[in-house]
Design a protein around this motif. Structure first.
Motif, PDB file in Angstrom:
ATOM      1  N   GLU B  33       0.784  -1.207  -0.065  1.00 28.87           N
ATOM      2  CA  GLU B  33       0.020  -0.079   0.144  1.00 28.87           C
ATOM      3  C   GLU B  33       0.802   1.226  -0.083  1.00 28.87           C
ATOM      4  OE1 GLU B  33      -3.025   0.059   3.243  1.00 28.87           O
ATOM      5  OE2 GLU B  33      -3.602  -1.883   2.496  1.00 28.87           O
ATOM      6  N   GLY B  34       0.508   2.098  -0.704  1.00 31.53           N
ATOM      7  CA  GLY B  34       1.320   3.569  -0.658  1.00 31.53           C
ATOM      8  C   GLY B  34       1.315   3.895  -2.171  1.00 31.53           C
ATOM      9  N   PRO B  35       2.249   5.027  -2.345  1.00 29.71           N
ATOM     10  CA  PRO B  35       2.692   5.684  -1.395  1.00 29.71           C
ATOM     11  C   PRO B  35       2.210   6.655  -0.694  1.00 29.71           C
ATOM     12  CG  PRO B  35       3.344   6.455  -3.475  1.00 29.71           C
ATOM     13  CD  PRO B  35       2.271   5.593  -3.666  1.00 29.71           C
ATOM     14  N   ASP B  36       2.479   6.847   0.544  1.00 27.06           N
ATOM     15  CA  ASP B  36       2.168   8.301   1.240  1.00 27.06           C
ATOM     16  C   ASP B  36       3.309   9.133   1.012  1.00 27.06           C
ATOM     17  OD1 ASP B  36      -0.279   7.375   2.119  1.00 27.06           O
ATOM     18  OD2 ASP B  36       0.110   7.025   3.962  1.00 27.06           O
ATOM     19  N   PHE B  37       3.336  10.464   0.988  1.00 27.53           N
ATOM     20  CA  PHE B  37       4.336  11.432   0.946  1.00 27.53           C
ATOM     21  C   PHE B  37       5.124  11.245  -0.435  1.00 27.53           C
ATOM     22  CE2 PHE B  37       3.703  10.242   5.389  1.00 27.53           C
ATOM     23  CZ  PHE B  37       3.021  11.314   5.827  1.00 27.53           C
ATOM     24  N   LEU B  38       4.196  11.169  -1.258  1.00 29.64           N
ATOM     25  CA  LEU B  38       5.108  10.818  -2.666  1.00 29.64           C
ATOM     26  C   LEU B  38       6.102  11.949  -3.117  1.00 29.64           C
ATOM     27  CD1 LEU B  38       5.373   9.291  -5.076  1.00 29.64           C
ATOM     28  CD2 LEU B  38       3.430  10.267  -6.255  1.00 29.64           C
ATOM     29  N   GLY B  39       7.331  11.574  -3.176  1.00 23.92           N
ATOM     30  CA  GLY B  39       8.405  12.530  -3.666  1.00 23.92           C
ATOM     31  C   GLY B  39       9.060  12.914  -2.363  1.00 23.92           C
ATOM     32  N   HIS B  40       8.625  12.699  -1.386  1.00 26.42           N
ATOM     33  CA  HIS B  40       9.447  13.236   0.042  1.00 26.42           C
ATOM     34  C   HIS B  40      10.405  11.977   0.392  1.00 26.42           C
ATOM     35  CE1 HIS B  40       6.757  16.198   0.239  1.00 26.42           C
ATOM     36  NE2 HIS B  40       6.278  15.895   1.693  1.00 26.42           N
ATOM     37  N   ILE B  41      11.512  12.520   0.806  1.00 21.73           N
ATOM     38  CA  ILE B  41      12.463  11.512   1.204  1.00 21.73           C
ATOM     39  C   ILE B  41      11.932  11.130   2.786  1.00 21.73           C
ATOM     40  CG2 ILE B  41      15.068  11.154   1.893  1.00 21.73           C
ATOM     41  CD1 ILE B  41      15.547  13.631  -0.100  1.00 21.73           C
ATOM     42  N   VAL B  42      11.623   9.981   2.841  1.00 24.15           N
ATOM     43  CA  VAL B  42      11.302   9.310   4.054  1.00 24.15           C
ATOM     44  C   VAL B  42      12.570   8.545   4.858  1.00 24.15           C
ATOM     45  CG1 VAL B  42       9.451   7.900   5.307  1.00 24.15           C
ATOM     46  CG2 VAL B  42       8.703   9.244   3.444  1.00 24.15           C
TER      47      VAL B  42
END
Lengths: 86, 226
Positions: B33-42
């Motif tokens: 499932e996901g992504p959440d915060f697409l484009g962010h470096i997690v």
């Protein structure tokens, strides 16, 4: 004055690309933006009051070199974020 | 994203967002499932072991600086920290580049969290990750400048020879070199690339070097031995 917001910051401005803000300097303008859209200032300026390295501000299409830059009510400000990396 | 009680979930933090892998009952099949915060470096994602509902995400929002996202409903909704980790303002002062590690506080202190940052810093939250303050016991320690001042020509491909690693080195070296124990008051432990291990047994107020002259420390994990 009118401020153009880069797409990565739309989450702060309720998806607005163009907003209105006030300030006699660029620093004050960004403070006013933060009052209206909480948290947006820290995305533009770090804790040492420096513009983040890949963020540029343009006033009337001229790049602002410092946050102390005086502004007039009729100025138009663009906040831009670089695209880079991979 | 939503995690159900009883599931095993793997939180996968990536350079471009956060994914959750959910296992079935026998953990042979996994849904992605996901992504959440697409484009962010997690950099790190952690479920609070004290309530098993709160999720914290350490993210670097592209070129727009570091922050923490919080969810109190297992990922259904997210809120950004109103005061992310940040160094005090001072002349020539440093700015947090990213949070590399999140650690929950003691079980008796719900809402307390610790965040390790690059450049070298330790921050504490007492309100579930909404606001963060520097841990002065570490930042004001007399040895702190030794860890953080990088002399010219002192670097190696993996970071400086002494002191905590430079910016990129945290990605490969010290991500696992911060740990907490289950004691009350909470113990916080840091491994330093100069070969030292530092410990605080009072939630970060006072620090002591408990080992030195070790090789380049890659990871520190506190284990409770029965």
């Amino acid at each position: 004055m009118t401020v153009w917001i880069p797409q990565p910051l739309f989450s702060y401005t309720k998806r607005q690309q163009k907003v209105e803000a006030e300030g006699s300097t660029l620093a004050e303008l960004i403070e006013d933006l933060d009052r209206q859209y909480r948290g947006i200032r820290f995305r533009i300026v770090d804790e040492q009051d420096r513009l983040r390295p890949h963020v540029k501000c343009f006033v009337n299409r001229e790049q602002a070199k410092c946050l102390d830059l005086p502004l007039a009510a009729t100025d138009e400000v663009h906040i831009c974020q670089a695209l880079s990396g991979g | 994203m939503e995690i159900e009680t009883g599931e095993v979930a793997l939180f996968v933090s990536t350079k471009k967002g956060f994914w959750c892998l959910r296992g079935d009952a026998d953990r042979r099949s996994w849904s992605v499932e996901g992504p959440d915060f697409l484009g962010h470096i997690v950099n790190h994602t952690l479920l609070d072991p004290r309530d098993r509902h709160t999720l914290l995400v350490a993210a670097r929002t592209g070129h727009l600086g570091p922050t923490i996202f919080r969810s109190s409903d297992r990922g259904k909704s997210w809120q950004e920290a109103s005061q992310p980790p940040a160094f005090p303002k001072q002349e020539g002062g440093r700015a947090v580049h990213h949070v590399f590690c999140l650690q929950p506080g003691h079980a008796s202190q719900p809402g307390v969290w610790y965040a390790g940052t690059s450049p070298e810093g330790l921050f504490r939250s007492e309100d579930g990750g909404d606001t963060w303050a520097p841990v002065s016991g570490l930042h004001d320690h007399p040895r702190y400048p030794d860890w953080t001042v990088l002399e010219e020509g002192d670097g190696t491909p993996d970071g400086p020879i002494r002191g905590l690693p430079s910016d990129q080195a945290w990605y490969t070296v010290l991500r696992q070199a911060m740990s907490t124990d289950a004691h009350d008051p909470l113990g916080v432990y840091l491994g330093v690339t100069c070969g030292e291990v530092w410990a605080s047994i009072d939630e970060g107020e006072a620090w002591s070097c408990v080992a030195s002259h070790l090789p380049f420390v890659l990871a520190v994990e506190a284990a409770e031995l029965g």
